[in-house]
Design an enzyme around this catalytic site. Sequence first.
Site, PDB file in Angstrom:
ATOM      1  N   LYS A 205     -46.645  42.412  29.118  1.00 37.92           N
ATOM      2  CA  LYS A 205     -47.200  43.061  27.925  1.00 37.92           C
ATOM      3  C   LYS A 205     -47.778  42.011  26.987  1.00 37.92           C
ATOM      4  CE  LYS A 205     -42.705  43.891  25.555  1.00 37.92           C
ATOM      5  NZ  LYS A 205     -42.666  42.707  24.741  1.00 37.92           N
ATOM      6  N   GLY A 206     -48.891  42.438  26.383  1.00 35.58           N
ATOM      7  CA  GLY A 206     -49.525  41.569  25.397  1.00 35.58           C
ATOM      8  C   GLY A 206     -49.452  42.258  24.057  1.00 35.58           C
ATOM      9  N   LYS A 207     -50.086  41.663  23.063  1.00 34.09           N
ATOM     10  CA  LYS A 207     -50.005  42.182  21.685  1.00 34.09           C
ATOM     11  C   LYS A 207     -50.639  43.569  21.568  1.00 34.09           C
ATOM     12  CE  LYS A 207     -50.971  40.589  16.949  1.00 34.09           C
ATOM     13  NZ  LYS A 207     -51.569  39.498  16.156  1.00 34.09           N
TER      14      LYS A 207
ATOM     15  N   LYS B 200     -54.937  46.880  32.895  1.00 28.83           N
ATOM     16  CA  LYS B 200     -54.576  46.413  31.551  1.00 28.83           C
ATOM     17  C   LYS B 200     -54.927  47.528  30.582  1.00 28.83           C
ATOM     18  CE  LYS B 200     -55.449  42.375  28.548  1.00 28.83           C
ATOM     19  NZ  LYS B 200     -56.109  41.043  28.525  1.00 28.83           N
TER      20      LYS B 200
ATOM     21  N   THR C 159     -54.856  28.420  20.670  1.00 33.43           N
ATOM     22  CA  THR C 159     -53.409  28.474  20.411  1.00 33.43           C
ATOM     23  C   THR C 159     -52.863  27.059  20.392  1.00 33.43           C
ATOM     24  OG1 THR C 159     -53.215  28.806  22.778  1.00 33.43           O
ATOM     25  CG2 THR C 159     -53.117  30.756  21.399  1.00 33.43           C
TER      26      THR C 159
ATOM     27  N   ASN D 113     -51.454  32.054  30.808  1.00 35.71           N
ATOM     28  CA  ASN D 113     -52.701  32.723  31.218  1.00 35.71           C
ATOM     29  C   ASN D 113     -53.089  32.377  32.640  1.00 35.71           C
ATOM     30  OD1 ASN D 113     -52.974  33.915  28.760  1.00 35.71           O
ATOM     31  ND2 ASN D 113     -54.395  32.390  27.930  1.00 35.71           N
TER      32      ASN D 113
ATOM     33  N   LYS E 242     -53.549  28.105  29.213  1.00 35.24           N
ATOM     34  CA  LYS E 242     -52.144  27.704  29.061  1.00 35.24           C
ATOM     35  C   LYS E 242     -51.385  28.358  30.201  1.00 35.24           C
ATOM     36  CE  LYS E 242     -51.644  31.436  25.709  1.00 35.24           C
ATOM     37  NZ  LYS E 242     -51.345  31.814  24.332  1.00 35.24           N
TER      38      LYS E 242
ATOM     39  N   GLY F 151     -51.257  45.766  24.244  1.00 34.32           N
ATOM     40  CA  GLY F 151     -51.055  46.731  25.311  1.00 34.32           C
ATOM     41  C   GLY F 151     -50.277  46.122  26.464  1.00 34.32           C
TER      42      GLY F 151
ATOM     43  N   LEU G 110     -46.251  45.137  34.491  1.00 33.83           N
ATOM     44  CA  LEU G 110     -46.226  43.744  34.953  1.00 33.83           C
ATOM     45  C   LEU G 110     -46.030  42.776  33.794  1.00 33.83           C
ATOM     46  CD1 LEU G 110     -49.268  43.936  37.370  1.00 33.83           C
ATOM     47  CD2 LEU G 110     -46.857  43.683  38.039  1.00 33.83           C
TER      48      LEU G 110
ATOM     49  N   ASP H 205     -57.164  36.363  31.428  1.00 28.19           N
ATOM     50  CA  ASP H 205     -57.199  36.523  29.980  1.00 28.19           C
ATOM     51  C   ASP H 205     -58.249  35.667  29.275  1.00 28.19           C
ATOM     52  OD1 ASP H 205     -54.646  36.679  27.389  1.00 28.19           O
ATOM     53  OD2 ASP H 205     -56.665  37.467  27.593  1.00 28.19           O
TER      54      ASP H 205
HETATM   55  C1  LIG Z   1     -45.913  39.565  36.630  1.00 26.50           C
HETATM   56  C2  LIG Z   1     -46.150  39.699  38.086  1.00 26.50           C
HETATM   57  N1  LIG Z   1     -45.162  39.604  39.010  1.00 26.50           N
HETATM   58  N2  LIG Z   1     -45.749  39.763  40.201  1.00 26.50           N
HETATM   59  C3  LIG Z   1     -44.994  39.734  41.449  1.00 26.50           C
HETATM   60  C4  LIG Z   1     -47.076  39.967  40.057  1.00 26.50           C
HETATM   61  C5  LIG Z   1     -47.333  39.913  38.721  1.00 26.50           C
HETATM   62  C6  LIG Z   1     -48.642  40.070  38.137  1.00 26.50           C
HETATM   63  N3  LIG Z   1     -48.906  40.132  36.809  1.00 26.50           N
HETATM   64  C7  LIG Z   1     -50.252  40.280  36.726  1.00 26.50           C
HETATM   65  C8  LIG Z   1     -51.111  40.390  35.641  1.00 26.50           C
HETATM   66  C9  LIG Z   1     -50.532  40.309  34.277  1.00 26.50           C
HETATM   67  C10 LIG Z   1     -49.307  40.814  33.891  1.00 26.50           C
HETATM   68  N4  LIG Z   1     -49.098  40.498  32.589  1.00 26.50           N
HETATM   69  N5  LIG Z   1     -50.071  39.736  32.222  1.00 26.50           N
HETATM   70  C11 LIG Z   1     -50.003  39.079  30.922  1.00 26.50           C
HETATM   71  C12 LIG Z   1     -50.725  39.901  29.921  1.00 26.50           C
HETATM   72  C13 LIG Z   1     -50.288  41.185  29.652  1.00 26.50           C
HETATM   73  C14 LIG Z   1     -50.976  41.901  28.713  1.00 26.50           C
HETATM   74  C15 LIG Z   1     -52.073  41.347  28.081  1.00 26.50           C
HETATM   75  C16 LIG Z   1     -52.486  40.067  28.397  1.00 26.50           C
HETATM   76  C17 LIG Z   1     -51.827  39.334  29.328  1.00 26.50           C
HETATM   77  C18 LIG Z   1     -50.988  39.608  33.185  1.00 26.50           C
HETATM   78  C19 LIG Z   1     -52.477  40.544  35.908  1.00 26.50           C
HETATM   79 CL1  LIG Z   1     -53.608  40.719  34.607  1.00 26.50          CL
HETATM   80  C20 LIG Z   1     -52.959  40.566  37.216  1.00 26.50           C
HETATM   81  N6  LIG Z   1     -52.119  40.434  38.262  1.00 26.50           N
HETATM   82  C21 LIG Z   1     -50.792  40.294  38.017  1.00 26.50           C
HETATM   83  N7  LIG Z   1     -49.771  40.152  38.880  1.00 26.50           N
END
Ligand SMILES: Cc1nn(C)cc1-c1nc2c(-c3cnn(Cc4ccccc4)c3)c(Cl)cnc2[nH]1
Length: 286
Positions: free
Chosen positions: A23-25, A44, A173, A143, A140, A27, A21, A156
Site C-alpha cells: 500500500k502507498g499513500k 494499483k 526523498t 521502488n 530507492k 491507494g 501486495l 513507481d
Molecule cells: C509484494 C510482493 N510479494 N510478491 C511475492 C510479489 C509482490 C509484488 N508486489 C508488487 C507490486 C507492488 C506492491 N506494492 N508496491 C508498492 C506500492 C504500493 C502502492 C503504491 C506504490 C507502491 C508495489 C507491483 Cl506494482 C508489481 N508487482 C508486484 N509484485
Amino acid sequence: MASESVKRDWSIKDFEVGRPLGKGKFGRVYVARETKTKYIVALKVIFKEQIEKYKLQHQLKREMAIQTSLLHPHVLRLYGWFHDAERIFLILEYAHGGELYGELQRSGHFSEQKAATYIASLTHALAYCHEKHVIHRDIKPENLLLDHEGRLKIADFGWSVQSTNKRRTMCGTLDYLAPEMVENRPHDYAVDNWTLGVLCYEFLYGSPPFEADGQADTFRRIMKVDLAFPSTPHVSSEAKDLITLLLVKDSAKRLSREKILEYPWIVLNADPNLICPKYDSSQIIC
Ligand SMILES: Cc1nn(C)cc1-c1nc2c(-c3cnn(Cc4ccccc4)c3)c(Cl)cnc2[nH]1
C-alpha cells in the site's frame, strides 16, 4: 496482454482481484488476473479523492504518461489504465519476486555479485530512461521489484520527470538525494548516477551512506559528502572505489553510465544472465 493492452475500455469487471501486495499513500496494489487470458497483473488502485486533496493530478498524469512510454526489461510495464467514479486503476506488470527491499532487510546486505548485478541492471534501465529524457529521481530499494528469475524492475515513476530542458527544480526523498537536489538547485540526469552510488553502498552495507537521526543531519552529511566505509571483509576496495567515483559533489565529475558498465568490479561480479540491456526484437512485448 499484447492485443488487450491496446484495448481502450478496461473495467474492473475484466479482472479477478486477489490479495493486496502493498500500500502507498494514495491507494493499494493488488495481484489480479485478467479474466479472458488469465494473465496475472498488479492492479494499483488510487483514490481520486486523495489525488484531488493533494492536488497530484498533474503528477499522476505525468507518471502514467512516462511509465506507459517506457519499454525496458528492467522497468516495470504500465499496460494500461481505467477509472470509475471513485478510483483510478493502473494495470501494471506483476513482479513475481516481490520487493527488493524485503530481500535486503531479510539478508542484511547483498553479496558483491548480487549488488553488482543490480547496479548494472539499474544502469542499463537509467541509460534507456535518460535517452528518453526521463529522470527517475526517486530510485530507492522500496521502488525496486524482482521478477520470477530475480531480475530487477524499477517501479513507481511518481517523482520522475520528462526533462526536455537541461536542469530541473527539486523534489525527491531523503537519503537518496544528490547535493544539488538537497540545495534545491536545478538538476539533471546526473542525480540518478549519485543515487546509484547510494544504492551500491546500501546493497553492500545494508543502510544508506548518509543515514542520520534527523533530516538536518542527513542533509549536512550529503552536502559534505561525509562518506565512511565500515571495515568489513565482504566489501572489496574496488567496490568502495566505484561508490566513491559516483558520490561526487560536482555532478559533472560523477562516473558516467558507460564507465559504470565497463568498471572492472561490475564486469567481474555482475551476472550477465540477470542483466538485460534492452528488449531485443525477438522478445514478445505485451
Ligand atoms: C509484494 C510482493 N510479494 N510478491 C511475492 C510479489 C509482490 C509484488 N508486489 C508488487 C507490486 C507492488 C506492491 N506494492 N508496491 C508498492 C506500492 C504500493 C502502492 C503504491 C506504490 C507502491 C508495489 C507491483 Cl506494482 C508489481 N508487482 C508486484 N509484485
